[in-house]
Design a protein around this motif. Structure first.
Motif, short mmCIF file in Angstrom:
data_model
loop_
_atom_site.label_atom_id
_atom_site.label_comp_id
_atom_site.label_asym_id
_atom_site.label_seq_id
_atom_site.Cartn_x
_atom_site.Cartn_y
_atom_site.Cartn_z
N ALA A 169 38.86 26.35 136.69
CA ALA A 169 40.24 24.88 137.25
C ALA A 169 41.39 25.79 137.58
CB ALA A 169 40.83 24.14 136.29
N SER A 170 41.53 26.67 136.78
CA SER A 170 42.83 27.56 137.36
C SER A 170 42.55 29.09 137.05
CB SER A 170 43.64 27.33 136.00
OG SER A 170 43.63 27.99 134.68
N GLY A 171 43.31 29.91 137.70
CA GLY A 171 42.91 31.34 137.18
C GLY A 171 41.42 32.26 137.70
N CYS A 172 41.09 31.42 138.71
CA CYS A 172 40.72 32.16 139.82
C CYS A 172 40.67 31.79 141.02
CB CYS A 172 38.36 31.46 139.56
SG CYS A 172 38.16 31.55 140.69
N ALA A 173 41.44 32.85 142.12
CA ALA A 173 41.06 32.11 143.15
C ALA A 173 40.12 31.80 144.49
CB ALA A 173 42.00 33.83 143.99
N SER A 174 38.98 32.32 144.23
CA SER A 174 38.23 32.21 144.83
C SER A 174 37.81 30.06 144.18
CB SER A 174 36.30 32.58 144.18
OG SER A 174 36.74 33.63 145.10
N SER A 175 37.33 30.51 143.30
CA SER A 175 37.25 28.97 143.12
C SER A 175 38.46 27.59 143.69
CB SER A 175 37.11 28.30 141.74
OG SER A 175 35.77 28.73 140.70
N ALA A 176 40.30 28.37 144.11
CA ALA A 176 40.67 27.47 144.01
C ALA A 176 40.77 27.36 145.60
CB ALA A 176 41.95 28.11 143.55
N ALA A 177 40.05 28.35 146.75
CA ALA A 177 40.04 28.53 147.95
C ALA A 177 39.06 26.97 148.51
CB ALA A 177 39.72 29.27 147.80
N VAL A 178 38.18 27.26 147.55
CA VAL A 178 37.11 26.37 147.99
C VAL A 178 37.11 24.77 147.38
CG1 VAL A 178 34.82 25.91 147.11
CG2 VAL A 178 34.80 28.05 147.80
N VAL A 179 37.85 24.94 146.03
CA VAL A 179 38.39 23.13 145.89
C VAL A 179 39.25 22.45 147.22
CG1 VAL A 179 39.55 22.02 144.79
CG2 VAL A 179 38.20 23.74 143.79
N SER A 180 39.81 23.61 147.34
CA SER A 180 41.90 23.32 149.04
C SER A 180 41.06 23.30 150.02
CB SER A 180 42.14 24.79 149.02
OG SER A 180 42.97 24.23 150.17
N ALA A 181 39.36 23.97 151.01
CA ALA A 181 38.96 23.51 151.16
C ALA A 181 37.88 22.23 151.35
CB ALA A 181 37.51 24.96 151.48
N ILE A 222 35.71 16.37 151.51
CA ILE A 222 34.39 16.20 151.06
C ILE A 222 34.55 16.19 149.68
CG2 ILE A 222 32.15 17.41 150.56
CD1 ILE A 222 32.78 19.14 153.67
N GLY A 223 33.84 15.48 149.28
CA GLY A 223 33.27 15.18 146.97
C GLY A 223 32.80 15.89 146.54
N CYS A 224 32.80 16.43 145.98
CA CYS A 224 32.50 17.84 145.37
C CYS A 224 32.19 17.93 143.06
CB CYS A 224 32.76 19.03 145.25
SG CYS A 224 31.97 20.48 144.63
N ALA A 225 31.09 17.30 143.24
CA ALA A 225 31.11 18.05 141.73
C ALA A 225 31.59 18.63 141.60
CB ALA A 225 29.65 16.82 141.08
N LEU A 226 32.96 18.69 140.18
CA LEU A 226 32.36 19.73 139.76
C LEU A 226 33.05 20.16 138.69
CD1 LEU A 226 34.93 22.36 140.33
CD2 LEU A 226 36.62 21.40 139.59
N ILE A 227 32.60 21.18 137.41
CA ILE A 227 31.91 21.98 136.74
C ILE A 227 33.14 22.78 136.17
CG2 ILE A 227 30.69 22.20 134.69
CD1 ILE A 227 29.87 20.02 135.78
N ASP A 228 34.12 22.29 135.12
CA ASP A 228 35.08 23.39 134.82
C ASP A 228 34.65 23.95 133.75
OD1 ASP A 228 37.12 24.93 134.04
OD2 ASP A 228 38.84 23.20 133.52
N LEU A 229 34.42 25.54 133.65
CA LEU A 229 33.94 26.37 133.68
C LEU A 229 34.80 26.64 132.07
CD1 LEU A 229 31.79 28.92 135.79
CD2 LEU A 229 31.03 27.01 133.85
N GLU A 230 36.02 26.50 132.19
CA GLU A 230 37.46 26.89 131.00
C GLU A 230 37.11 25.95 130.25
OE1 GLU A 230 40.75 27.73 134.17
OE2 GLU A 230 39.97 29.38 133.74
N GLY A 231 36.98 24.99 130.53
CA GLY A 231 36.17 23.48 129.83
C GLY A 231 35.70 23.15 128.79
N LEU A 232 34.63 23.83 128.90
CA LEU A 232 33.38 24.44 127.82
C LEU A 232 33.50 25.05 127.00
CD1 LEU A 232 30.80 24.79 130.78
CD2 LEU A 232 31.11 21.91 129.75
#
Length: 324
Positions: free
Chosen positions: A56-68, A74-84
């Motif tokens: 959810a934070s600290g990864c530019a690639s994840s942020a770019a895909v989420v923004s796109a 487009i709805g997407c199920a996001l599993i936040d690896l930082e929250g595990l």
């Protein structure tokens, strides 16, 4: 279009949705093995046609895909690896690296298949191809999880149900409506013993130890009862048509409905979004309190405490070969 690909993710445990603290361990304290985690990954991919494991934070690639995805609607199920929890996150990242060949997040799956690198996914979004594939995947999954008619042990007429149940309970169990968030007395209760049964037929559904306090506003459970006669005491089926305006508001139109396996009464929905050491697959039964009755004692018969069984053979056969 050049974008940064491959983030180094340091997992952080936020323990969100766990006001009660760590869930009570029901089957030992050992951390899930890689094979257990792989099995839970298969189940997660079965629930949503488009799944992204990212930061959810600290990864530019994840942020770019989420923004796109947001820009494309487009709805997407996001599993936040930082929250595990850190150990679960590390094991999951290792498994995802093996399955996809990508060293870092995000890892995106469409219909159980790896969608490629972050740049691949961004290209699919911008060309419109991802949306087209998503539509085909949703159509296929709808057929794979098509609701099947089944008979129930307890059968009553609607008139009998109306006379047996209070109106709010009838509306939930038989009308498949959703009670208002925070309205159930069970939402903030977490008994250490006893069990929860179906209000309609008194069938044992959930051990009290599987209940945890979440921020959802409804009673939440991570395990359910299984019996030799009924299999899983909690049934599940694809729920693509919301029964009420509340269901539409809470976005459950494409989720799994859970119901009593003995009388067919509607309980709520199941989501896979609340991860912990004791709940490795994130399973959260979001249940209407009006559908439940709490009993301070254990069920009379001996029952197993297990996860929900929802994957049909048709889905398992079609998963990516790497997952089988």
């Amino acid at each position: 279009m050049a974008r940064t690909v491959g983030c180094v993710l340091v997992a952080r445990a936020s323990h969100r949705d766990r006001a009660r603290g760590a869930h009570t361990t029901l089957s030992g304290s050992a951390r899930p093995t890689k094979s257990d985690l792989q099995s839970q990954l298969e189940k997660t991919l079965a629930l949503k046609p488009l799944v992204m494991f990212g930061a959810a934070s600290g990864c530019a690639s994840s942020a770019a895909v989420v923004s796109a995805l947001d820009r494309a609607g487009i709805g997407c199920a996001l599993i936040d690896l930082e929250g595990l929890p850190p150990e679960i996150s590390a094991d999951l990242q290792g498994l995802l690296q093996t399955l996809t060949g990508n060293d870092g997040p995000p890892w995106v799956f469409l219909g159980g298949h790896a969608a490629g690198s972050a740049n691949d996914v961004l290209s699919l979004i911008e060309s419109g191809e991802l949306l087209a594939r998503l539509a085909r995947t949703q159509d296929w999954q709808a057929k794979a999880f098509m609701r099947k008619e089944r008979t129930f042990e307890v059968v009553r007429t609607e008139k009998e149900w109306r006379s047996l149940l209070p109106k709010p309970a009838y509306d939930v169990l038989r009308g498949r409506t959703t009670e208002p968030s925070g309205s159930s007395k069970y939402t903030k209760e977490a008994p250490k013993s006893g069990h929860f049964a179906c209000r309609g037929c008194h069938f044992p559904l959930y051990p009290a130890l599987s209940k945890f306090i979440s921020a959802s506003g409804w009673p939440s459970f991570s395990y359910c009862y299984h019996s030799s006669k009924h299999g899983c005491n909690v049934g599940a089926r694809r729920d693509r048509q919301p029964a009420s305006e509340l269901d539409e508001v809470h976005g459950v139109a494409a989720s799994f409905e859970v119901f009593c396996a003995r009388c067919g009464g509607h309980l709520g929905h199941v989501f896979f979004d609340t991860f912990s050491d004791e709940n490795a697959n994130g399973e959260r039964h979001c249940v209407n309190g009006m559908a439940l009755l709490y009993h301070a004692d254990d069920p009379a018969e001996e029952l197993r405490i297990e996860k929900l069984d929802i994957l049909p053979p048709s889905f398992l056969d079609a998963l990516s070969p790497e997952l089988q």
